[in-house]
Scaffold this active site. Structure first.
Site, PDB file in Angstrom:
ATOM      1  N   GLN A 103     -19.662  61.744  20.111  1.00  0.00           N
ATOM      2  CA  GLN A 103     -18.834  60.559  20.386  1.00  0.00           C
ATOM      3  C   GLN A 103     -19.740  59.352  20.576  1.00  0.00           C
ATOM      4  OE1 GLN A 103     -15.582  61.778  23.436  1.00  0.00           O
ATOM      5  NE2 GLN A 103     -17.120  63.387  23.493  1.00  0.00           N
ATOM      6  N   ASN A 104     -21.041  59.580  20.591  1.00  0.00           N
ATOM      7  CA  ASN A 104     -21.985  58.479  20.832  1.00  0.00           C
ATOM      8  C   ASN A 104     -22.237  57.704  19.550  1.00  0.00           C
ATOM      9  OD1 ASN A 104     -22.027  59.639  23.316  1.00  0.00           O
ATOM     10  ND2 ASN A 104     -24.043  60.580  23.091  1.00  0.00           N
ATOM     11  N   ASP A 106     -25.056  55.743  19.248  1.00  0.00           N
ATOM     12  CA  ASP A 106     -26.427  55.242  19.394  1.00  0.00           C
ATOM     13  C   ASP A 106     -27.411  55.852  18.405  1.00  0.00           C
ATOM     14  OD1 ASP A 106     -26.819  57.839  20.417  1.00  0.00           O
ATOM     15  OD2 ASP A 106     -26.575  57.164  22.498  1.00  0.00           O
ATOM     16  N   HIS A 121     -17.112  58.570  16.572  1.00  0.00           N
ATOM     17  CA  HIS A 121     -16.708  57.207  16.962  1.00  0.00           C
ATOM     18  C   HIS A 121     -17.513  56.129  16.232  1.00  0.00           C
ATOM     19  CE1 HIS A 121     -14.807  58.731  20.999  1.00  0.00           C
ATOM     20  NE2 HIS A 121     -14.047  58.937  19.957  1.00  0.00           N
ATOM     21  N   CYS A 132     -12.655  41.871   4.828  1.00  0.00           N
ATOM     22  CA  CYS A 132     -12.764  42.528   3.518  1.00  0.00           C
ATOM     23  C   CYS A 132     -13.300  43.957   3.596  1.00  0.00           C
ATOM     24  CB  CYS A 132     -13.646  41.692   2.589  1.00  0.00           C
ATOM     25  SG  CYS A 132     -15.391  41.708   3.072  1.00  0.00           S
ATOM     26  N   CYS A 150     -18.855  37.547   8.119  1.00  0.00           N
ATOM     27  CA  CYS A 150     -19.119  38.056   6.769  1.00  0.00           C
ATOM     28  C   CYS A 150     -19.263  36.874   5.815  1.00  0.00           C
ATOM     29  CB  CYS A 150     -17.920  38.912   6.376  1.00  0.00           C
ATOM     30  SG  CYS A 150     -17.990  39.671   4.756  1.00  0.00           S
ATOM     31  N   CYS A 152     -17.433  36.433   3.495  1.00  0.00           N
ATOM     32  CA  CYS A 152     -16.048  36.020   3.221  1.00  0.00           C
ATOM     33  C   CYS A 152     -15.448  35.258   4.407  1.00  0.00           C
ATOM     34  CB  CYS A 152     -15.181  37.234   2.879  1.00  0.00           C
ATOM     35  SG  CYS A 152     -14.600  38.154   4.323  1.00  0.00           S
ATOM     36  N   GLY A 189     -22.118  66.765  28.157  1.00  0.00           N
ATOM     37  CA  GLY A 189     -22.152  65.372  28.615  1.00  0.00           C
ATOM     38  C   GLY A 189     -20.949  64.547  28.216  1.00  0.00           C
ATOM     39  N   THR A 190     -19.780  65.165  28.239  1.00  0.00           N
ATOM     40  CA  THR A 190     -18.560  64.382  27.972  1.00  0.00           C
ATOM     41  C   THR A 190     -17.515  64.716  29.024  1.00  0.00           C
ATOM     42  OG1 THR A 190     -16.739  63.943  26.425  1.00  0.00           O
ATOM     43  CG2 THR A 190     -17.787  66.095  26.235  1.00  0.00           C
TER      44      THR A 190
HETATM   45  N1  APR Z   1     -26.314  65.423  31.695  1.00  0.00           N
HETATM   46  C1  APR Z   1     -25.097  65.976  31.462  1.00  0.00           C
HETATM   47  N2  APR Z   1     -23.940  65.338  31.705  1.00  0.00           N
HETATM   48  C2  APR Z   1     -24.012  64.099  32.206  1.00  0.00           C
HETATM   49  C3  APR Z   1     -25.244  63.451  32.474  1.00  0.00           C
HETATM   50  C4  APR Z   1     -26.436  64.177  32.204  1.00  0.00           C
HETATM   51  N3  APR Z   1     -27.638  63.652  32.423  1.00  0.00           N
HETATM   52  N4  APR Z   1     -24.971  62.216  32.967  1.00  0.00           N
HETATM   53  C5  APR Z   1     -23.645  62.094  32.996  1.00  0.00           C
HETATM   54  N5  APR Z   1     -23.049  63.227  32.546  1.00  0.00           N
HETATM   55  C6  APR Z   1     -21.621  63.504  32.340  1.00  0.00           C
HETATM   56  C7  APR Z   1     -20.686  62.896  33.350  1.00  0.00           C
HETATM   57  O1  APR Z   1     -20.495  63.780  34.440  1.00  0.00           O
HETATM   58  C8  APR Z   1     -19.404  62.725  32.532  1.00  0.00           C
HETATM   59  O2  APR Z   1     -18.572  63.856  32.608  1.00  0.00           O
HETATM   60  O3  APR Z   1     -21.286  62.925  31.103  1.00  0.00           O
HETATM   61  C9  APR Z   1     -19.907  62.597  31.084  1.00  0.00           C
HETATM   62  C10 APR Z   1     -19.744  61.224  30.486  1.00  0.00           C
HETATM   63  O4  APR Z   1     -18.386  60.966  30.347  1.00  0.00           O
HETATM   64  P1  APR Z   1     -17.841  59.575  29.763  1.00  0.00           P
HETATM   65  O5  APR Z   1     -18.590  58.461  30.392  1.00  0.00           O
HETATM   66  O6  APR Z   1     -16.375  59.587  29.908  1.00  0.00           O
HETATM   67  O7  APR Z   1     -18.316  59.632  28.220  1.00  0.00           O
HETATM   68  P2  APR Z   1     -17.592  60.287  26.971  1.00  0.00           P
HETATM   69  O8  APR Z   1     -16.869  61.534  27.345  1.00  0.00           O
HETATM   70  O9  APR Z   1     -18.582  60.356  25.880  1.00  0.00           O
HETATM   71  O10 APR Z   1     -16.518  59.164  26.627  1.00  0.00           O
HETATM   72  C11 APR Z   1     -15.720  59.314  25.499  1.00  0.00           C
HETATM   73  O11 APR Z   1     -14.832  57.115  25.787  1.00  0.00           O
HETATM   74  O12 APR Z   1     -14.699  54.802  26.027  1.00  0.00           O
HETATM   75  C12 APR Z   1     -15.045  55.820  25.284  1.00  0.00           C
HETATM   76  O13 APR Z   1     -15.468  55.569  23.034  1.00  0.00           O
HETATM   77  C13 APR Z   1     -16.109  55.816  24.268  1.00  0.00           C
HETATM   78  O14 APR Z   1     -17.067  57.689  23.091  1.00  0.00           O
HETATM   79  C14 APR Z   1     -16.626  57.231  24.347  1.00  0.00           C
HETATM   80  C15 APR Z   1     -15.420  58.001  24.857  1.00  0.00           C
END
Ligand code: APR
Length: 247
Positions: A103-104, A106, A121, A132, A150, A152, A189-190
């Site tokens: 979802q990153n 970067d 994403h 365009c 752009c 355009c 990490g989500t």
């Molecule tokens: N290691 C593992 N997990 C971690 C760490 C780490 N060092 N640091 C933070 N976290 C966890 C947090 O506990 C949290 O559950 O990563 C998660 C980050 O969650 P979000 O900030 O909600 O990120 P994400 O799930 O990627 O968000 C989804 O939301 O706004 C949007 O489009 C944006 O892609 C993004 C989407």
């Protein structure tokens, strides 16, 4: 179970899996200096997503959103892949991991050496014209006057998915196909609250995959979808898993 025993279990699952895939989120890049969206120090505490990350907000006031992006852009540009990005690239190289769905925006997975990366994403290093549809590399566009435009005269937007926008078709189809076919999904990490990415763990689970969650904190997946929960940082977890797999 101790963290060591849980880590060993994850290593075993990777060893015996036929098709393993990772789904990653902002937590993976926190250790590269890019703040996450939610949780303490989350970006959305400072910026209201409806005001900054919704496509209608962007259309209504692109300059305001671009000013925030210019501030964050520097952070992303300076960021380097960390041990978690490198660990996932190494797992792919060793034949244990087929793909990373991220979802990153970067591009740190690619910079760490991962080859099969599905950018759910979009990609923050590209811009797209709202008029365009033409795409530009970010570094080919001057950001002196905001919003950038752009040839355009249409407004340029980072080629990332804002709230209210659909997931790019190819990424969506590929991610779904992997989640339907995989027998192991590492969710790293989500917070897994933003749909449709948040549906992927359940889709994998319903097709019979084992689901491993790696996160500093427990999430709604921890007690429902996850078979194994490693409550630790992404870099620590990947380092430990690779120790068990013999690097
Ligand atoms: N290691 C593992 N997990 C971690 C760490 C780490 N060092 N640091 C933070 N976290 C966890 C947090 O506990 C949290 O559950 O990563 C998660 C980050 O969650 P979000 O900030 O909600 O990120 P994400 O799930 O990627 O968000 C989804 O939301 O706004 C949007 O489009 C944006 O892609 C993004 C989407």
């Amino acid at each position: 179970m101790s963290r060591k025993a849980l880590t060993e279990k994850v290593a075993e699952l990777l060893r015996s899996s036929r098709l393993a895939v990772a789904l990653t989120g902002a937590g993976l890049s926190v250790e590269s200096g890019i703040p996450a969206f939610r949780g303490s120090q989350g970006l959305w505490d400072r910026y209201d997503p409806l005001e900054y990350a919704h496509i209608e907000a962007f259309r209504a006031d692109p300059k305001k959103v671009w000013e925030m992006l210019a501030e964050l852009g520097g952070l992303v540009e300076r960021a380097q892949p960390n041990a978690a990005h490198r660990g996932l690239a190494r797992l792919e190289e060793m034949g244990y991991l087929r793909a990373v769905i991220t979802q990153n925006i970067d591009a740190l997975h690619q910079r760490a050496g991962s080859r099969e990366v599905i950018e759910f994403h979009g990609n923050g290093q590209r811009l797209i014209c709202l008029g365009c549809g033409r795409r530009y590399a970010q570094d080919a566009v001057a950001l002196g006057t905001l919003p950038p435009r752009c040839s355009c005269r249409g407004v340029l937007k980072p080629d990332v998915v804002f709230f209210g926008e659909p997931i790019p078709t190819e990424a969506s189809e590929k991610a779904l196909a992997y989640c339907r076919r995989c027998d192991l999904l590492l969710v790293i990490g989500t917070s897994a609250v933003v749909a449709p990415a948040s549906h992927l763990p359940l889709i994998a689970k319903q097709q019979g995959a084992r689901v491993v969650e790696i996160n500093l904190e427990r999430t709604h997946l921890s007690d429902t979808v996850a078979d194994v929960v490693l409550e630790t940082s992404a870099s620590q977890a990947l380092n430990d898993i690779l120790e068990f797999l013999g690097r």
